[in-house]
Scaffold this active site. Structure first.
Site, PDB file in Angstrom:
ATOM      1  N   PRO A   1       5.544  76.497 -97.743  1.00 25.26           N
ATOM      2  CA  PRO A   1       5.403  78.095 -97.463  1.00 25.26           C
ATOM      3  C   PRO A   1       4.169  78.538 -96.808  1.00 25.26           C
ATOM      4  CG  PRO A   1       5.231  77.680 -99.913  1.00 25.26           C
ATOM      5  CD  PRO A   1       5.596  76.434 -99.235  1.00 25.26           C
TER       6      PRO A   1
ATOM      7  N   ASP B   1       3.199  67.621 -88.052  1.00 31.94           N
ATOM      8  CA  ASP B   1       2.554  66.638 -89.245  1.00 31.94           C
ATOM      9  C   ASP B   1       1.067  66.735 -88.993  1.00 31.94           C
ATOM     10  OD1 ASP B   1       2.584  65.086 -91.410  1.00 31.94           O
ATOM     11  OD2 ASP B   1       2.229  63.360 -90.237  1.00 31.94           O
TER      12      ASP B   1
ATOM     13  N   ASP C   1      -8.634  72.593 -96.781  1.00 31.69           N
ATOM     14  CA  ASP C   1      -9.454  73.957 -96.404  1.00 31.69           C
ATOM     15  C   ASP C   1     -10.679  74.406 -97.078  1.00 31.69           C
ATOM     16  OD1 ASP C   1      -7.319  74.190 -94.422  1.00 31.69           O
ATOM     17  OD2 ASP C   1      -6.440  76.178 -95.141  1.00 31.69           O
TER      18      ASP C   1
ATOM     19  N   HIS D   1      -6.522  73.390 -85.830  1.00 33.29           N
ATOM     20  CA  HIS D   1      -5.700  72.475 -85.214  1.00 33.29           C
ATOM     21  C   HIS D   1      -4.414  72.830 -85.098  1.00 33.29           C
ATOM     22  CE1 HIS D   1      -6.002  72.428 -89.678  1.00 33.29           C
ATOM     23  NE2 HIS D   1      -4.924  71.759 -89.568  1.00 33.29           N
TER      24      HIS D   1
END
Length: 190
Positions: A10, A68, A151, A176
């Protein structure tokens, strides 16, 4: 245009949905009643993205894209790389992955790293790949509470905040995934 984003994550879906232009109706896997876990059996990030996009197209008939992502740490010869989500085991536990990575980097001076995302688009049976890379370094400890995955320990080059300290709009401009997604949107607008 209807387009499926082949993810059960999610956080990824929310991040991408915020970038989708209004003329594209973005559907999730649950929107098309795809509840199965699509196995990532590829040896590379590219292969895993293609496997997921092909699966949705072949089993559900929808135009689709899948991504991915891997975190590649220079001093670890590119690890965790394709195994980023399950670095500390098959449970895909973000905290355990971070702990393992920080432990491995404890006595290393070189903390340079990069996130790499590959998006595979399967549109009318044709496949295209879009790549985004964000260079940075691994922090010595977690900072921030936003984001997901690695992160809290990733500091992008030229910034003083980890991805987990950034608002989603700021992160998406440099991340990215944001870079790869903008390439995808540019391709779709042709």
């Amino acid at each position: 245009m209807k387009l499926v984003f082949a993810t059960h994550n999610p956080n990824k879906f929310r991040e991408i949905k915020s970038l989708v232009p209004k003329h594209i109706e973005l559907l999730s896997l649950s929107d098309i009643n795809c509840n199965e876990d699509i196995e990532e059996t590829g040896d590379t990030i590219d292969e895993n993205a293609m496997i997921k996009a092909d699966y949705v197209r072949n089993h559900y008939g929808y135009d689709c894209f899948a991504d991915d992502t891997g975190l590649e740490v220079h001093s670890l010869a590119g690890a965790p790389g394709v195994y980023s989500a399950r670095y500390a085991g098959d449970e895909k536990n973000d905290e355990a992955n971070i702990e393992k990575l920080l432990e491995q980097l404890k006595k290393r001076d070189d903390r340079t790293a990069r996130f790499k995302t590959v998006i595979a688009l399967n549109l009318k049976g044709n496949q295209n790949l879009f790549t985004g890379i964000c260079e940075g370094e691994i922090l010595e400890e977690k900072t921030g509470t936003k984001g997901f995955g690695y992160d809290p320990i990733f500091l992008p080059n030229g910034f003083e905040s980890s991805f987990a300290e950034m608002e989603l709009t700021e992160k998406s401009k440099i991340s990215h995934r944001g870079i790869a997604f903008r390439e995808l949107m540019e391709y779709l607008s042709k």
